[in-house]
Design a protein around this motif. Structure first.
Motif, PDB file in Angstrom:
ATOM      1  N   PHE A   9      -7.104  -5.469 -12.595  1.00 48.70           N
ATOM      2  CA  PHE A   9      -6.754  -4.086 -12.330  1.00 48.70           C
ATOM      3  C   PHE A   9      -7.562  -3.521 -11.167  1.00 48.70           C
ATOM      4  CE2 PHE A   9      -7.105   0.490 -13.098  1.00 48.70           C
ATOM      5  CZ  PHE A   9      -5.772   0.819 -13.110  1.00 48.70           C
ATOM      6  N   PHE A  10      -8.812  -3.943 -11.045  1.00 49.57           N
ATOM      7  CA  PHE A  10      -9.684  -3.360 -10.029  1.00 49.57           C
ATOM      8  C   PHE A  10      -9.697  -4.123  -8.711  1.00 49.57           C
ATOM      9  CE2 PHE A  10     -11.461  -1.734 -14.036  1.00 49.57           C
ATOM     10  CZ  PHE A  10     -11.320  -0.397 -13.774  1.00 49.57           C
ATOM     11  N   ARG A  11      -9.164  -5.346  -8.676  1.00 49.16           N
ATOM     12  CA  ARG A  11      -9.137  -6.117  -7.428  1.00 49.16           C
ATOM     13  C   ARG A  11      -7.912  -5.775  -6.609  1.00 49.16           C
ATOM     14  NH1 ARG A  11      -9.496 -12.109  -8.527  1.00 49.16           N
ATOM     15  NH2 ARG A  11      -9.003 -12.128  -6.338  1.00 49.16           N
ATOM     16  N   LYS A  12      -8.079  -5.784  -5.302  1.00 44.42           N
ATOM     17  CA  LYS A  12      -6.961  -5.434  -4.426  1.00 44.42           C
ATOM     18  C   LYS A  12      -6.215  -6.659  -3.919  1.00 44.42           C
ATOM     19  CE  LYS A  12      -8.574  -1.001  -2.817  1.00 44.42           C
ATOM     20  NZ  LYS A  12      -8.849  -0.149  -1.693  1.00 44.42           N
ATOM     21  N   ASN A  13      -6.900  -7.703  -3.534  1.00 41.15           N
ATOM     22  CA  ASN A  13      -6.268  -8.869  -2.913  1.00 41.15           C
ATOM     23  C   ASN A  13      -6.156 -10.025  -3.898  1.00 41.15           C
ATOM     24  OD1 ASN A  13      -6.075  -7.574  -0.403  1.00 41.15           O
ATOM     25  ND2 ASN A  13      -8.202  -8.071   0.053  1.00 41.15           N
ATOM     26  N   LEU A  14      -5.104  -9.998  -4.688  1.00 43.21           N
ATOM     27  CA  LEU A  14      -4.881 -11.063  -5.660  1.00 43.21           C
ATOM     28  C   LEU A  14      -4.010 -12.144  -5.044  1.00 43.21           C
ATOM     29  CD1 LEU A  14      -3.996  -8.945  -8.803  1.00 43.21           C
ATOM     30  CD2 LEU A  14      -6.137 -10.123  -8.364  1.00 43.21           C
ATOM     31  N   SER A  15      -4.295 -13.390  -5.394  1.00 40.62           N
ATOM     32  CA  SER A  15      -3.406 -14.471  -4.976  1.00 40.62           C
ATOM     33  C   SER A  15      -2.138 -14.393  -5.833  1.00 40.62           C
ATOM     34  CB  SER A  15      -4.086 -15.828  -5.185  1.00 40.62           C
ATOM     35  OG  SER A  15      -4.214 -16.106  -6.571  1.00 40.62           O
ATOM     36  N   PHE A  16      -1.088 -15.059  -5.372  1.00 37.63           N
ATOM     37  CA  PHE A  16       0.158 -15.055  -6.125  1.00 37.63           C
ATOM     38  C   PHE A  16      -0.053 -15.678  -7.504  1.00 37.63           C
ATOM     39  CE2 PHE A  16       4.472 -16.398  -7.240  1.00 37.63           C
ATOM     40  CZ  PHE A  16       5.149 -15.207  -7.036  1.00 37.63           C
ATOM     41  N   GLU A  17      -0.867 -16.727  -7.564  1.00 41.40           N
ATOM     42  CA  GLU A  17      -1.148 -17.390  -8.844  1.00 41.40           C
ATOM     43  C   GLU A  17      -1.853 -16.429  -9.807  1.00 41.40           C
ATOM     44  OE1 GLU A  17      -1.907 -18.755  -5.819  1.00 41.40           O
ATOM     45  OE2 GLU A  17      -0.236 -20.173  -5.812  1.00 41.40           O
ATOM     46  N   GLU A  18      -2.759 -15.617  -9.286  1.00 47.70           N
ATOM     47  CA  GLU A  18      -3.452 -14.638 -10.133  1.00 47.70           C
ATOM     48  C   GLU A  18      -2.488 -13.560 -10.627  1.00 47.70           C
ATOM     49  OE1 GLU A  18      -8.036 -14.541  -8.539  1.00 47.70           O
ATOM     50  OE2 GLU A  18      -6.477 -13.696  -7.210  1.00 47.70           O
ATOM     51  N   VAL A  20       0.748 -14.002 -11.180  1.00 44.20           N
ATOM     52  CA  VAL A  20       1.564 -14.638 -12.219  1.00 44.20           C
ATOM     53  C   VAL A  20       0.760 -14.747 -13.514  1.00 44.20           C
ATOM     54  CG1 VAL A  20       2.716 -16.787 -12.916  1.00 44.20           C
ATOM     55  CG2 VAL A  20       3.058 -15.871 -10.606  1.00 44.20           C
ATOM     56  N   GLU A  21      -0.489 -15.155 -13.402  1.00 46.33           N
ATOM     57  CA  GLU A  21      -1.339 -15.275 -14.597  1.00 46.33           C
ATOM     58  C   GLU A  21      -1.529 -13.913 -15.258  1.00 46.33           C
ATOM     59  OE1 GLU A  21      -3.186 -16.991 -17.619  1.00 46.33           O
ATOM     60  OE2 GLU A  21      -2.258 -18.113 -15.978  1.00 46.33           O
ATOM     61  N   GLY A  22      -1.727 -12.882 -14.458  1.00 45.17           N
ATOM     62  CA  GLY A  22      -1.857 -11.529 -14.999  1.00 45.17           C
ATOM     63  C   GLY A  22      -0.586 -11.088 -15.710  1.00 45.17           C
ATOM     64  N   CYS A  23       0.574 -11.456 -15.143  1.00 44.81           N
ATOM     65  CA  CYS A  23       1.858 -11.141 -15.782  1.00 44.81           C
ATOM     66  C   CYS A  23       1.976 -11.834 -17.128  1.00 44.81           C
ATOM     67  CB  CYS A  23       3.022 -11.548 -14.885  1.00 44.81           C
ATOM     68  SG  CYS A  23       3.221 -10.533 -13.415  1.00 44.81           S
ATOM     69  N   ARG A  28       0.402  -4.787 -16.650  1.00 43.38           N
ATOM     70  CA  ARG A  28       1.450  -3.997 -15.999  1.00 43.38           C
ATOM     71  C   ARG A  28       1.275  -3.945 -14.481  1.00 43.38           C
ATOM     72  NH1 ARG A  28       5.746  -3.138 -19.199  1.00 43.38           N
ATOM     73  NH2 ARG A  28       5.651  -1.159 -20.260  1.00 43.38           N
ATOM     74  N   SER A  29       0.029  -3.891 -14.024  1.00 42.94           N
ATOM     75  CA  SER A  29      -0.215  -3.856 -12.577  1.00 42.94           C
ATOM     76  C   SER A  29       0.279  -5.145 -11.923  1.00 42.94           C
ATOM     77  CB  SER A  29      -1.708  -3.664 -12.285  1.00 42.94           C
ATOM     78  OG  SER A  29      -2.143  -2.425 -12.769  1.00 42.94           O
ATOM     79  N   CYS A  30       0.032  -6.264 -12.565  1.00 49.19           N
ATOM     80  CA  CYS A  30       0.487  -7.552 -12.034  1.00 49.19           C
ATOM     81  C   CYS A  30       2.006  -7.647 -12.081  1.00 49.19           C
ATOM     82  CB  CYS A  30      -0.151  -8.703 -12.796  1.00 49.19           C
ATOM     83  SG  CYS A  30      -1.904  -8.907 -12.415  1.00 49.19           S
ATOM     84  N   TYR A  35       6.987  -7.765  -9.096  1.00 47.19           N
ATOM     85  CA  TYR A  35       8.285  -7.152  -8.834  1.00 47.19           C
ATOM     86  C   TYR A  35       8.405  -6.747  -7.363  1.00 47.19           C
ATOM     87  CZ  TYR A  35      12.215  -3.948  -9.008  1.00 47.19           C
ATOM     88  OH  TYR A  35      13.411  -3.326  -8.756  1.00 47.19           O
ATOM     89  N   HIS A  36       7.387  -6.070  -6.849  1.00 45.97           N
ATOM     90  CA  HIS A  36       7.450  -5.587  -5.464  1.00 45.97           C
ATOM     91  C   HIS A  36       7.429  -6.728  -4.446  1.00 45.97           C
ATOM     92  CE1 HIS A  36       7.573  -1.378  -6.329  1.00 45.97           C
ATOM     93  NE2 HIS A  36       6.560  -1.496  -7.155  1.00 45.97           N
ATOM     94  N   GLN A  37       6.782  -7.829  -4.788  1.00 42.66           N
ATOM     95  CA  GLN A  37       6.728  -8.964  -3.857  1.00 42.66           C
ATOM     96  C   GLN A  37       8.002  -9.809  -3.869  1.00 42.66           C
ATOM     97  OE1 GLN A  37       3.219 -11.394  -4.186  1.00 42.66           O
ATOM     98  NE2 GLN A  37       1.834  -9.668  -3.895  1.00 42.66           N
TER      99      GLN A  37
END
Length: 195
Positions: A9-18, A20-23, A28-30, A35-37
């Motif tokens: 939630f607090f990081r700005k630059n997440l990798s795509f893998e991160e 997906v893992e967050g999802c 919800r942020s992930c 969705y937006h990507q």
């Protein structure tokens, strides 16, 4: 070892893998980031199958609901993009079957069809080609999308749509012929403007 949802939630630059893992963890942020990507590309996919923009938007939403509901099934084997595309393609195909749109599939076509392997993309803009594909009858468009754009084999298409391989081949052949005529007509019209 999973990713801490609070750190995401607090990081700005997440990798795509991160993302997906967050999802997978229900973040919800992930989900919003994913969705937006990816929604532009997935909406384009839905539009290739659905002539009505509203129905394509519905399929987009339905696809994401299925994606998030079944995300735990993605084990990282193969590309995430391919896995996601299959979900959206299947969502569109389910809608086509559910609404009983006429797929113009004729079983009596023989196995020994020959069809042109003309490459249309060399001379025409992608958008022009997509518009021509969009104008195809539902059955032709569906099979052309599955074969030429999504990369399914005729055997896979036959299984997905409950038809024979020969029917899939015949519909692709007819779709290509219709596209060829449209391209020739467009070329003649373009030349008439020059002369």
């Amino acid at each position: 070892m999973g990713i801490n949802p609070m750190k995401i939630f607090f990081r700005k630059n997440l990798s795509f893998e991160e993302i997906v893992e967050g999802c997978k963890q229900g973040n919800r942020s992930c989900q919003s980031l994913l969705y937006h990507q990816t929604s532009g590309k997935m909406f384009g996919l839905c539009q290739r199958y659905m002539k009505d923009k509203q129905i394509a938007e519905d399929m987009l939403q339905e696809g994401y609901l299925k994606l998030f509901a079944h995300l735990s099934k993605f084990k990282g084997e193969g590309s995430f993009d391919g896995w996601m595309r299959r979900i959206f393609v299947n969502t569109c195909l389910e809608e086509l079957r559910k609404t009983k749109l006429n797929l113009l599939l004729e079983e009596e076509i023989s196995e020994n069809l020959s069809y042109s392997n003309d490459s249309f993309g060399e001379y025409y803009a992608v958008q022009d080609l997509l518009e021509m594909v969009f104008s195809l009858p539902d059955g032709y468009r569906t099979i052309f999308n599955l074969y030429a754009i999504e990369g399914y084999s005729h055997q896979e298409i036959a299984e997905l749509l409950g038809i024979s391989e020969s029917t899939s081949k015949s519909q692709l052949s007819r779709a290509r012929n219709v596209l060829k005529v449209k391209l020739e007509k467009q070329n003649i019209e373009a030349l008439s403007y020059v002369n």
